[in-house]
Design an enzyme around this catalytic site. Structure first.
Site, PDB file in Angstrom:
ATOM      1  N   HIS A  67      -7.428   0.862  -6.441  1.00 10.62           N
ATOM      2  CA  HIS A  67      -7.628   0.022  -5.250  1.00 10.62           C
ATOM      3  C   HIS A  67      -8.249  -1.305  -5.718  1.00 10.62           C
ATOM      4  O   HIS A  67      -9.399  -1.621  -5.411  1.00 10.62           O
ATOM      5  CB  HIS A  67      -8.545   0.742  -4.255  1.00 10.62           C
ATOM      6  CG  HIS A  67      -8.501   0.202  -2.856  1.00 10.62           C
ATOM      7  ND1 HIS A  67      -7.727  -0.881  -2.487  1.00 10.62           N
ATOM      8  CD2 HIS A  67      -9.159   0.596  -1.727  1.00 10.62           C
ATOM      9  CE1 HIS A  67      -7.914  -1.125  -1.197  1.00 10.62           C
ATOM     10  NE2 HIS A  67      -8.766  -0.246  -0.715  1.00 10.62           N
ATOM     11  N   CYS A 122     -16.127   1.641   0.562  1.00 10.08           N
ATOM     12  CA  CYS A 122     -14.971   0.792   0.904  1.00 10.08           C
ATOM     13  C   CYS A 122     -14.557   0.956   2.359  1.00 10.08           C
ATOM     14  O   CYS A 122     -13.867   0.092   2.894  1.00 10.08           O
ATOM     15  CB  CYS A 122     -13.819   1.074  -0.036  1.00 10.08           C
ATOM     16  SG  CYS A 122     -13.053   2.690   0.176  1.00 10.08           S
ATOM     17  N   GLN A 164      -9.996  -3.964  -3.343  1.00  7.89           N
ATOM     18  CA  GLN A 164     -11.327  -3.564  -2.881  1.00  7.89           C
ATOM     19  C   GLN A 164     -12.382  -3.895  -3.938  1.00  7.89           C
ATOM     20  O   GLN A 164     -13.495  -4.314  -3.608  1.00  7.89           O
ATOM     21  CB  GLN A 164     -11.350  -2.054  -2.587  1.00  7.89           C
ATOM     22  CG  GLN A 164     -12.667  -1.565  -2.025  1.00  7.89           C
ATOM     23  CD  GLN A 164     -12.920  -2.049  -0.609  1.00  7.89           C
ATOM     24  OE1 GLN A 164     -12.038  -1.987   0.235  1.00  7.89           O
ATOM     25  NE2 GLN A 164     -14.125  -2.544  -0.355  1.00  7.89           N
ATOM     26  N   ARG A 181     -13.277  -8.686   1.712  1.00  9.49           N
ATOM     27  CA  ARG A 181     -11.862  -8.420   1.426  1.00  9.49           C
ATOM     28  C   ARG A 181     -11.043  -9.675   1.729  1.00  9.49           C
ATOM     29  O   ARG A 181     -10.139 -10.041   0.979  1.00  9.49           O
ATOM     30  CB  ARG A 181     -11.351  -7.238   2.268  1.00  9.49           C
ATOM     31  CG  ARG A 181     -11.900  -5.881   1.879  1.00  9.49           C
ATOM     32  CD  ARG A 181     -11.345  -5.411   0.542  1.00  9.49           C
ATOM     33  NE  ARG A 181      -9.901  -5.320   0.537  1.00  9.49           N
ATOM     34  CZ  ARG A 181      -9.180  -4.286   1.007  1.00  9.49           C
ATOM     35  NH1 ARG A 181      -9.810  -3.220   1.485  1.00  9.49           N
ATOM     36  NH2 ARG A 181      -7.858  -4.285   0.948  1.00  9.49           N
ATOM     37  N   ARG A 224       0.871  -1.192   0.000  1.00  9.24           N
ATOM     38  CA  ARG A 224       0.000   0.000   0.000  1.00  9.24           C
ATOM     39  C   ARG A 224       0.895   1.224   0.000  1.00  9.24           C
ATOM     40  O   ARG A 224       1.666   1.439   0.950  1.00  9.24           O
ATOM     41  CB  ARG A 224      -0.912   0.008   1.232  1.00  9.24           C
ATOM     42  CG  ARG A 224      -1.568   1.355   1.464  1.00  9.24           C
ATOM     43  CD  ARG A 224      -2.677   1.315   2.477  1.00  9.24           C
ATOM     44  NE  ARG A 224      -3.835   0.620   1.960  1.00  9.24           N
ATOM     45  CZ  ARG A 224      -5.059   0.720   2.469  1.00  9.24           C
ATOM     46  NH1 ARG A 224      -5.274   1.483   3.523  1.00  9.24           N
ATOM     47  NH2 ARG A 224      -6.058   0.057   1.947  1.00  9.24           N
ATOM     48  N   ASP A 250     -17.156   7.030  -1.823  1.00  7.93           N
ATOM     49  CA  ASP A 250     -15.874   6.891  -1.126  1.00  7.93           C
ATOM     50  C   ASP A 250     -15.619   8.234  -0.464  1.00  7.93           C
ATOM     51  O   ASP A 250     -16.271   9.239  -0.793  1.00  7.93           O
ATOM     52  CB  ASP A 250     -14.773   6.553  -2.152  1.00  7.93           C
ATOM     53  CG  ASP A 250     -13.397   6.348  -1.507  1.00  7.93           C
ATOM     54  OD1 ASP A 250     -13.336   6.103  -0.288  1.00  7.93           O
ATOM     55  OD2 ASP A 250     -12.390   6.444  -2.235  1.00  7.93           O
TER      56      ASP A 250
HETATM   57  N1  NVA Z   1      -9.886   6.672  -1.518  1.00  5.64           N
HETATM   58  C1  NVA Z   1      -9.540   6.283  -0.172  1.00  5.64           C
HETATM   59  C2  NVA Z   1      -9.756   4.815   0.021  1.00  5.64           C
HETATM   60  C3  NVA Z   1      -9.488   4.334   1.423  1.00  5.64           C
HETATM   61  C4  NVA Z   1      -9.574   2.826   1.562  1.00  5.64           C
HETATM   62  C5  NVA Z   1      -8.103   6.659   0.112  1.00  5.64           C
HETATM   63  O1  NVA Z   1      -7.250   6.468  -0.750  1.00  5.64           O
HETATM   64  O2  NVA Z   1      -7.834   7.162   1.214  1.00  5.64           O
HETATM   65  N1   CP Z   2     -11.133  -0.185   2.442  1.00  8.92           N
HETATM   66  C1   CP Z   2      -9.871  -0.221   2.910  1.00  8.92           C
HETATM   67  O1   CP Z   2      -8.918  -0.432   2.138  1.00  8.92           O
HETATM   68  O2   CP Z   2      -9.757  -0.033   4.248  1.00  8.92           O
HETATM   69  P1   CP Z   2      -8.401   0.194   5.059  1.00  8.92           P
HETATM   70  O3   CP Z   2      -7.853   1.528   4.591  1.00  8.92           O
HETATM   71  O4   CP Z   2      -8.804   0.198   6.494  1.00  8.92           O
HETATM   72  O5   CP Z   2      -7.446  -0.902   4.722  1.00  8.92           O
END
Ligand code: NVA
Ligand code: CP
Length: 307
Positions: free
Chosen positions: A128, A264, A131, A292, A101, A224
């Site tokens: 993502h 998500c 997800q 997930r 990540r 989101d």
């Molecule tokens: N769009 C959000 C998704 C979090 C799982 C982010 O990147 O923070």
């Molecule tokens: N939806 C998701 O990726 O959640 P986290 O940021 O908690 O991993």
């Protein structure tokens, strides 16, 4: 040849279906596959915070017979004192897969370019894809199939989630409609790729600033956060720009009566979604969060056994 999952279209539409089928089967029989027996380790690298991704990959790797190795940003030399290629060369000698990540999609691509073991994008600024496997699995569980469904994504069209919905949704033959302010467009690459894929799968793609238009006959309504990780300094501007794009009970009522709601998570009630919606009867967000786990186990099994 090693297979990676850098973005949604690193697999074919048929492989996406196969992984979702397997995820549903493994949800019913969680310990049926042990591709990580040994135990082999999987590196889980986090340059951004996470709850679901951390827990679901940790539990999933253990379920598959393996050992999850969590590496928190700052705990390793990656990107600080050591290049991505050098890191990949070390990791591939000790782990069965690398789950990362991070911020830049190009960093994930570079890791994959230099890794002999699968590299999985567990969220970048652009995509993502893990997800989306869970979301598509959840939609299929509730709607029976995916092709031909109408999915309305309302909110930040420039987010990783919107980009992934366009590409992965088109792969599944879904009509993906994104409602977003004109200044928050999806990546041109994601938009163009999804339109090309949709023409082959029977899906379609629409990006508009008209929220009501995307809700007509919608089977699924998705949103989101308006402020993704790394965008905290833009908060005031974004809250102003996304006014009118929050999913309220009144907005959800414009979709089909049996429409489901997805997010998500983490969610910010009162901003992109009202509490009455996310905590209401049409919300399936907790099922998607659980999925997930199942979807990523199926993905790992697929990548680790690919020939
Ligand atoms: N769009 C959000 C998704 C979090 C799982 C982010 O990147 O923070
Ligand atoms: N939806 C998701 O990726 O959640 P986290 O940021 O908690 O991993």
């Amino acid at each position: 040849m090693v297979r990676h999952f850098r973005r949604d279209d690193d697999i074919t539409p048929a492989e996406q279906r196969q992984i979702i089928d397997l995820a549903i089967a493994m949800k019913a029989d969680p310990y049926s596959r042990k591709p990580l027996a040994g135990p082999k380790s999987v590196a889980l690298i986090f340059d951004k915070p996470s709850t679901r991704t951390r827990v679901s990959f940790s539990v999933g790797v253990a379920d598959l017979g393996g050992n999850p190795l969590i590496i928190q940003s700052g705990d390793s030399q990656l990107g600080v004192k050591e290049s991505i290629p050098d890191t990949a060369r070390v990791f591939e000698r000790m782990v069965a897969a690398i789950v990362w990540r991070t911020f830049a999609q190009s960093d994930i691509d570079e890791m994959a370019d230099h890794s002999a073991v699968p590299v999985i994008n567990s969220l970048s600024d652009d995509f993502h894809p893990c997800q989306l496997l869970a979301d598509l699995m959840t939609i299929r569980e509730h709607k029976g199939s995916l092709a031909g469904l109408n999915v309305a994504f309302i909110g930040d069209g420039s987010s990783n989630m919107a980009n992934s919905y366009l590409v992965a949704g088109a792969m599944a033959g879904i009509n993906v409609r994104v409602a977003t302010p004109a200044t928050y467009q999806p990546l041109a690459d994601a938009h163009d790729t999804s339109a090309r894929i949709a023409s082959a799968t029977g899906g379609s793609v629409l990006v508009t600033d008209d929220v009501a238009a995307v809700l007509v006959d919608a089977d699924v309504v998705v949103t989101d956060t308006w402020i993704s990780m790394g965008q905290e300094s833009e908060k005031d501007q974004r809250l102003a720009d996304f006014a009118g794009y929050g999913v309220t009970v009144e907005l959800l009522a414009k979709a089909k009566r049996d429409a489901i709601f997805l997010h998500c998570l983490p969610a910010y009630r009162g901003y992109e979604v009202d509490a009455d919606v996310i905590d209401g009867p049409q919300s399936v967000v907790w099922a998607a969060a659980e999925n997930r786990l199942h979807a990523q186990k199926a993905l790992l099994n697929f990548l680790l056994t690919a020939t």
